[in-house]
Structure formats: C-alpha cells, structure tokens
Enzyme design. Structure first.
Site, PDB file in Angstrom:
ATOM      1  CG  HIS A   1      -2.103  -3.092  -0.218  1.00 36.48           C
ATOM      2  ND1 HIS A   1      -2.411  -3.398   1.076  1.00 36.48           N
ATOM      3  CD2 HIS A   1      -1.059  -3.913  -0.549  1.00 36.48           C
ATOM      4  CE1 HIS A   1      -1.591  -4.322   1.536  1.00 36.48           C
ATOM      5  NE2 HIS A   1      -0.771  -4.672   0.570  1.00 36.48           N
TER       6      HIS A   1
ATOM      7  CD  GLU B   1      -2.704   1.375   0.173  1.00 40.09           C
ATOM      8  OE1 GLU B   1      -3.856   0.931   0.159  1.00 40.09           O
ATOM      9  OE2 GLU B   1      -2.194   2.000  -0.799  1.00 40.09           O
TER      10      GLU B   1
HETATM   11  O1  LIG Z   1      -5.543   3.584   4.830  1.00 39.48           O
HETATM   12  C1  LIG Z   1      -5.067   3.046   3.804  1.00 39.48           C
HETATM   13  O2  LIG Z   1      -4.027   2.399   3.731  1.00 39.48           O
HETATM   14  C2  LIG Z   1      -5.827   3.232   2.512  1.00 39.48           C
HETATM   15  C3  LIG Z   1      -6.510   1.962   2.068  1.00 39.48           C
HETATM   16  O3  LIG Z   1      -7.289   1.451   3.119  1.00 39.48           O
HETATM   17  O4  LIG Z   1      -6.808   4.195   2.738  1.00 39.48           O
HETATM   18  P1  LIG Z   1      -7.347   5.083   1.517  1.00 39.48           P
HETATM   19  O5  LIG Z   1      -8.527   4.324   1.015  1.00 39.48           O
HETATM   20  O6  LIG Z   1      -7.651   6.367   2.177  1.00 39.48           O
HETATM   21  O7  LIG Z   1      -6.251   5.203   0.480  1.00 39.48           O
END
Ligand SMILES: O=C(O)[C@@H](CO)OP(=O)(O)O
Length: 278
Positions: A188, A118
C-alpha cells in the site's frame, strides 16, 4: 539489461485502484477490492515485470494487494503458479501441504502479512478526503496524510506504520534478497513509502521536507526555486515516495546496497529488463 548472478531484484507494487480510491474515501485497514480499472492496472504492472524471475511474493493481508499480486503474476513469462501459504494455524499449514517436488518447482510462494497493511487511518476511515479537507482545513489533512510523526485521530502516523512495515521487511524479506532471491512486494501507499524511506536511508526530517516540497510543487514560483536549488536526488525522492497505483518500482540489491532503478518496462527478450525513471 541482463541479470548478474550476484544481484537480486526487489519489486514494490502499490495495489491497483480500489473501490474506495475511486470514491476518494480514506481506506486504511478497511478491506475493499479493486475496481475494474485497478484490475487493469494490476495486469499492466505484470506486463512490466514479466521478465523478472520472481522467486517469492509478499502481500499485505488486504484483498486489494493480494488481487494485485495474483493478477500481475498472470503475466509472468515463467508461467509459475502463485500459491498463497497458509500458516495461520498448524492445521492450516499441514492441510495445505504440496506432495510433489516438481509441482513445487512450478509454483511461487505468496506470503501474506498484516504488517504490510496500509496504515490504520483511525476515525478518518470511510470518510471522504475532500469533505474532511473542507471540515478540518487542507493543511491539517495534509499533515495527517503526509507528515512523518503526526497521527490522524486514533490512527497510525507514518512513523508507527513504518515501525511495523520496516521491521517485517528486515526480518522476513531482506534475508530472501540476501540469499539471491527475486522478491515482489504488493502492498500500500504508506507501508511501501515506509520501506522506501528505509531503502533510501531517508531521515524523518527529509521525509517531512519532501512532502512539504511536494505540496508546493503546484505553486509555480516555489517550483522554480525548488528545481533551481534542491539537489536532483531530493527532487527524485519527492516523486518516488508517492508510488502510483499499479506502477512497479524496481530496486536491485547488490553488495549489501539497495539501488533504486525506477519503474521496469517489459521487453521482448527473455531475462532482460529495461527501466524508466519513475
Ligand atoms: O486512504 C488510504 O488508505 C490512503 C491510500 O489510499 O490514502 P492516502 O493516500 O491519503 O494515504
């Protein structure tokens, strides 16, 4: 639909709900496991792709993506065993050797890569998304979360995340598809979004426009405007750039092109897959 010998399947799966998704915390590179719901989502995802004869799996280095891949694989019709490849050192590679051709044929290599992690959310990691929106304002947080070039404080922008995720995809995953292998990628929201931007050949301006539209989708009048004037392909992109937890997205690689086929749904007949629009 039956497989043709000259096409290969690319399945993208965002991990099931994680324990910090459940708490609405920014997660990023923090390594947290799935919730019970996330485990169920991963198993359901496996049912939806159970007919696709996956040859190799790529996951990020984070447990929530690896758990999702392993749980999904328990549903595969082919009943092959996923084996995580260990090449973190020469010794790890040697000590995890398999000395049976037959056993190798009954396994699916799982390659883990931090480049598919991520995006790193910097000083937001561990903080509550709602509280941050109240503290810094919805617009600022939306920009941090969904714009292309803006980074959260000391974190990665989607653009920076894309540079590592897409580079890895092109160097390691694309050649597998070119050679006719069916590939599953469990990763992710943002690393997969980066890959979808590449597969759909979107520009950074289109990505930003898409997220602006998505943000206003809730606004009724704007929604009327957008559905009346925007090309349907862009509306589809507003939807498909946001992969939901555990919902597989299927692409077919054929004659040098990636064709998005929506979310596969398992079917009774072996070797056949249907798909639904995302
Ligand atoms: O918190 C995170 O790592 C991401 C994915 O869950 O959040 P967002 O959806 O805000 O990118």
């Amino acid at each position: 639909m039956h497989y043709c010998p000259d096409e290969s399947a690319l399945i993208l799966i965002r991990h099931g709900e994680s324990m910090w998704n459940e708490k609405n915390l920014f997660t990023g590179m923090v390594d947290v496991p799935l919730t019970k719901k996330g485990i169920e989502e991963a198993i359901e995802a496996g049912k939806r792709i159970s007919n696709i004869p996956v040859d190799i799996i790529y996951t990020s280095a984070l447990i929530r993506a690896q758990m999702t891949a392993m749980l999904a694989l328990t549903q595969l019709r082919c009943k092959k065993v996923p084996i995580i490849m260990h090449n973190e050192s020469e010794q790890a590679e040697v000590w995890s050797q398999i000395y049976s051709e037959d056993t190798m044929k009954l396994s699916i290599p799982v390659v883990t890569a931090w480049q598919l992690n991520e995006r790193m959310y910097g000083e937001l990691q561990g903080l509550n998304k709602q509280e941050i929106a109240e503290r810094y304002g919805k617009k600022q947080v939306h920009e941090w979360r969904r714009s292309y070039g803006v980074s959260p404080p000391n974190g990665e922008s989607l653009e920076i995340c894309s540079q590592r995720a897409v580079a890895y995809f092109r160097e390691h995953i694309e050649p597998q598809l070119f050679s006719g292998k069916h590939v599953l990628v469990a990763a992710h929201a943002n690393s997969l979004r980066s890959i979808i931007v590449y597969l759909d050949k979107l520009t950074s301006q289109e990505v930003t426009a898409i997220f602006l539209c998505k943000d206003y989708f809730q606004c009724k009048t704007f929604c009327w405007f957008i559905t009346s004037y925007l090309p349907s392909c862009l509306i589809d992109q507003v939807i498909s750039l946001e992969l939901s937890n555990g919902i597989p997205m299927l692409y077919i690689y054929k004659e040098g092109k990636f064709i998005r086929r929506g979310s596969p749904v398992g079917s009774k007949e072996a070797g056949v897959y249907a798909y639904s629009r995302v």
